[in-house]
Design a protein around this motif. Sequence first.
Motif, PDB file in Angstrom:
ATOM      1  N   SER A 123       0.838  -1.203   0.000  1.00 57.45           N
ATOM      2  CA  SER A 123       0.000   0.000   0.000  1.00 57.45           C
ATOM      3  C   SER A 123       0.879   1.261   0.000  1.00 57.45           C
ATOM      4  O   SER A 123       0.652   2.196  -0.770  1.00 57.45           O
ATOM      5  CB  SER A 123      -0.904  -0.066   1.239  1.00 57.45           C
ATOM      6  OG  SER A 123      -1.394   1.181   1.557  1.00 57.45           O
ATOM      7  N   GLU A 182       3.051   6.733  -7.016  1.00 62.16           N
ATOM      8  CA  GLU A 182       2.206   7.762  -7.639  1.00 62.16           C
ATOM      9  C   GLU A 182       2.777   9.154  -7.362  1.00 62.16           C
ATOM     10  O   GLU A 182       2.751  10.036  -8.218  1.00 62.16           O
ATOM     11  CB  GLU A 182       0.757   7.646  -7.135  1.00 62.16           C
ATOM     12  CG  GLU A 182       0.058   6.367  -7.583  1.00 62.16           C
ATOM     13  CD  GLU A 182       0.399   5.945  -9.020  1.00 62.16           C
ATOM     14  OE1 GLU A 182       0.193   6.732  -9.947  1.00 62.16           O
ATOM     15  OE2 GLU A 182       0.914   4.812  -9.200  1.00 62.16           O
ATOM     16  N   THR A 183       3.319   9.345  -6.161  1.00 61.73           N
ATOM     17  CA  THR A 183       3.898  10.662  -5.812  1.00 61.73           C
ATOM     18  C   THR A 183       5.157  10.914  -6.645  1.00 61.73           C
ATOM     19  O   THR A 183       5.364  12.032  -7.149  1.00 61.73           O
ATOM     20  CB  THR A 183       4.225  10.692  -4.299  1.00 61.73           C
ATOM     21  OG1 THR A 183       3.102  10.209  -3.587  1.00 61.73           O
ATOM     22  CG2 THR A 183       4.538  12.093  -3.838  1.00 61.73           C
ATOM     23  N   LEU A 224       3.641   9.541   5.035  1.00 64.12           N
ATOM     24  CA  LEU A 224       2.267   9.688   4.528  1.00 64.12           C
ATOM     25  C   LEU A 224       1.809  11.136   4.655  1.00 64.12           C
ATOM     26  O   LEU A 224       1.109  11.648   3.776  1.00 64.12           O
ATOM     27  CB  LEU A 224       1.321   8.747   5.276  1.00 64.12           C
ATOM     28  CG  LEU A 224       1.447   7.265   4.867  1.00 64.12           C
ATOM     29  CD1 LEU A 224       0.633   6.375   5.785  1.00 64.12           C
ATOM     30  CD2 LEU A 224       1.021   7.058   3.414  1.00 64.12           C
ATOM     31  N   GLU A 225       2.213  11.815   5.741  1.00 67.35           N
ATOM     32  CA  GLU A 225       1.853  13.236   5.890  1.00 67.35           C
ATOM     33  C   GLU A 225       2.451  14.048   4.740  1.00 67.35           C
ATOM     34  O   GLU A 225       1.802  14.920   4.178  1.00 67.35           O
ATOM     35  CB  GLU A 225       2.372  13.778   7.233  1.00 67.35           C
ATOM     36  CG  GLU A 225       1.505  13.368   8.413  1.00 67.35           C
ATOM     37  CD  GLU A 225       2.157  13.659   9.773  1.00 67.35           C
ATOM     38  OE1 GLU A 225       1.584  13.229  10.769  1.00 67.35           O
ATOM     39  OE2 GLU A 225       3.265  14.291   9.804  1.00 67.35           O
ATOM     40  N   GLU A 226       3.700  13.714   4.377  1.00 71.17           N
ATOM     41  CA  GLU A 226       4.345  14.460   3.278  1.00 71.17           C
ATOM     42  C   GLU A 226       3.683  14.141   1.945  1.00 71.17           C
ATOM     43  O   GLU A 226       3.526  15.021   1.097  1.00 71.17           O
ATOM     44  CB  GLU A 226       5.832  14.067   3.184  1.00 71.17           C
ATOM     45  CG  GLU A 226       6.665  14.628   4.278  1.00 71.17           C
ATOM     46  CD  GLU A 226       8.139  14.343   4.037  1.00 71.17           C
ATOM     47  OE1 GLU A 226       8.749  15.005   3.188  1.00 71.17           O
ATOM     48  OE2 GLU A 226       8.666  13.409   4.688  1.00 71.17           O
ATOM     49  N   ILE A 227       3.300  12.871   1.752  1.00 75.27           N
ATOM     50  CA  ILE A 227       2.659  12.470   0.492  1.00 75.27           C
ATOM     51  C   ILE A 227       1.314  13.189   0.363  1.00 75.27           C
ATOM     52  O   ILE A 227       0.947  13.667  -0.720  1.00 75.27           O
ATOM     53  CB  ILE A 227       2.491  10.938   0.440  1.00 75.27           C
ATOM     54  CG1 ILE A 227       3.855  10.273   0.184  1.00 75.27           C
ATOM     55  CG2 ILE A 227       1.482  10.510  -0.629  1.00 75.27           C
ATOM     56  CD1 ILE A 227       3.852   8.748   0.242  1.00 75.27           C
ATOM     57  N   ASP A 228       0.578  13.263   1.482  1.00 71.71           N
ATOM     58  CA  ASP A 228      -0.777  13.850   1.448  1.00 71.71           C
ATOM     59  C   ASP A 228      -0.773  15.375   1.455  1.00 71.71           C
ATOM     60  O   ASP A 228      -1.803  15.998   1.204  1.00 71.71           O
ATOM     61  CB  ASP A 228      -1.595  13.334   2.639  1.00 71.71           C
ATOM     62  CG  ASP A 228      -1.891  11.842   2.508  1.00 71.71           C
ATOM     63  OD1 ASP A 228      -1.868  11.350   1.366  1.00 71.71           O
ATOM     64  OD2 ASP A 228      -2.111  11.170   3.539  1.00 71.71           O
ATOM     65  N   ALA A 229       0.387  15.988   1.777  1.00 77.77           N
ATOM     66  CA  ALA A 229       0.420  17.459   1.919  1.00 77.77           C
ATOM     67  C   ALA A 229       0.167  18.157   0.579  1.00 77.77           C
ATOM     68  O   ALA A 229       0.517  17.656  -0.469  1.00 77.77           O
ATOM     69  CB  ALA A 229       1.766  17.887   2.486  1.00 77.77           C
ATOM     70  N   LYS A 283       1.514   4.257  -3.075  1.00 74.46           N
ATOM     71  CA  LYS A 283       1.361   5.710  -2.825  1.00 74.46           C
ATOM     72  C   LYS A 283       2.658   6.443  -3.184  1.00 74.46           C
ATOM     73  O   LYS A 283       2.635   7.532  -3.780  1.00 74.46           O
ATOM     74  CB  LYS A 283       1.015   5.955  -1.347  1.00 74.46           C
ATOM     75  CG  LYS A 283      -0.416   5.597  -1.034  1.00 74.46           C
ATOM     76  CD  LYS A 283      -0.726   5.828   0.434  1.00 74.46           C
ATOM     77  CE  LYS A 283      -2.131   5.285   0.706  1.00 74.46           C
ATOM     78  NZ  LYS A 283      -2.334   4.817   2.049  1.00 74.46           N
ATOM     79  N   LYS A 299       4.188   7.223   9.204  1.00 76.81           N
ATOM     80  CA  LYS A 299       3.226   8.309   9.418  1.00 76.81           C
ATOM     81  C   LYS A 299       3.784   9.615   8.843  1.00 76.81           C
ATOM     82  O   LYS A 299       3.089  10.355   8.159  1.00 76.81           O
ATOM     83  CB  LYS A 299       2.978   8.445  10.935  1.00 76.81           C
ATOM     84  CG  LYS A 299       1.864   9.367  11.304  1.00 76.81           C
ATOM     85  CD  LYS A 299       1.432   9.106  12.757  1.00 76.81           C
ATOM     86  CE  LYS A 299       0.474  10.156  13.264  1.00 76.81           C
ATOM     87  NZ  LYS A 299       1.130  11.380  13.706  1.00 76.81           N
TER      88      LYS A 299
END
Length: 312
Positions: A20, A27-28, A307-312, A24, A304
Amino acid sequence: MEHLLSCEELEKEDIDNLMSLAFKIRETLRRGKKKFSALRGQCVVNLFFEASTRTRTSFEKAGKFLSADVINISASTSSVKKGETLIDTVKNLDMMHPDIIVLRHPCEGAGETIKPHIKASIVNAGDGCHEHPSQALLDAMTITDIKGSLDGLNVVIAGDIVHSRVARSDIILFKKLGANIFIFGPSTMMPRYPEALGVSVLKTFEEVAEITDVLIMLRIQLERLNAKKVFPSLREYSRFFGLNRKRLGMLKKDVLIMHPGPVNRGVEINNDVITADRTFIFDQVENGLAMRMAILTILSKREKKLLEEIDA
Ligand code: CP
């Protein structure tokens, strides 16, 4: 997950988490973002006692994209040349406080052997004929990407099975993900007890063609053989077992062709198959970078943060 030494010890939850996160990350990366700070302050040592292009470079890039400090050491330019042992080498490196040691070594069980002597996490980047877990994870990612999942798929691994750490890791991992595994190749390159691996042996290419959803072609591991005793010869191997256009045409239309690399063009796989629509050899390499970033992140317990950096 403290180490990545074998697919044997991976739980289904570990595999799902790695896969998973790797998707992610991929894609980033495809969107053009290549720098993350998730592993800032971490140190990754790539310690390679055997040649490598894909594994070594992708672990190096993975560490650098994640802002870890990355140190590359080859046995040929280290004090191993002066007689220092593997255990002494890693004990000395461990005193410099690395967080992860990525080890490729010609001996089976090298990673397990060093584990009691060091504090760093260990990634097995290939140990002799035993295992290559990060390759199996990127292979599973590639199949999942194209086919949705491995559950119920017929995966055929063809070639020099007995000397292949990729074959072993793929077999163990893919079975955990629900695939049916078959092997095909010269009997001189087949394991003596295939049932112990939980695989079935196919005898003819016609049998392969009838059932295969995923075909993984392997290189003959000449470095693990006495080259004078290779049987069949490379020419015979190509003639009787190599994947050419004609044999590709016998396979299912939606078959997926893979190869871990390095490829010996014209031996196990022909040039025109490498460029065919159903061949995903270079996609495996792209997935390898993302998967190795996921491995370093999860071993560092920085998921964590990433993921925060990917979602930012
Ligand atoms: N597949 C693989 O392990 O390739 P390298 O030997 O180039 O790392």
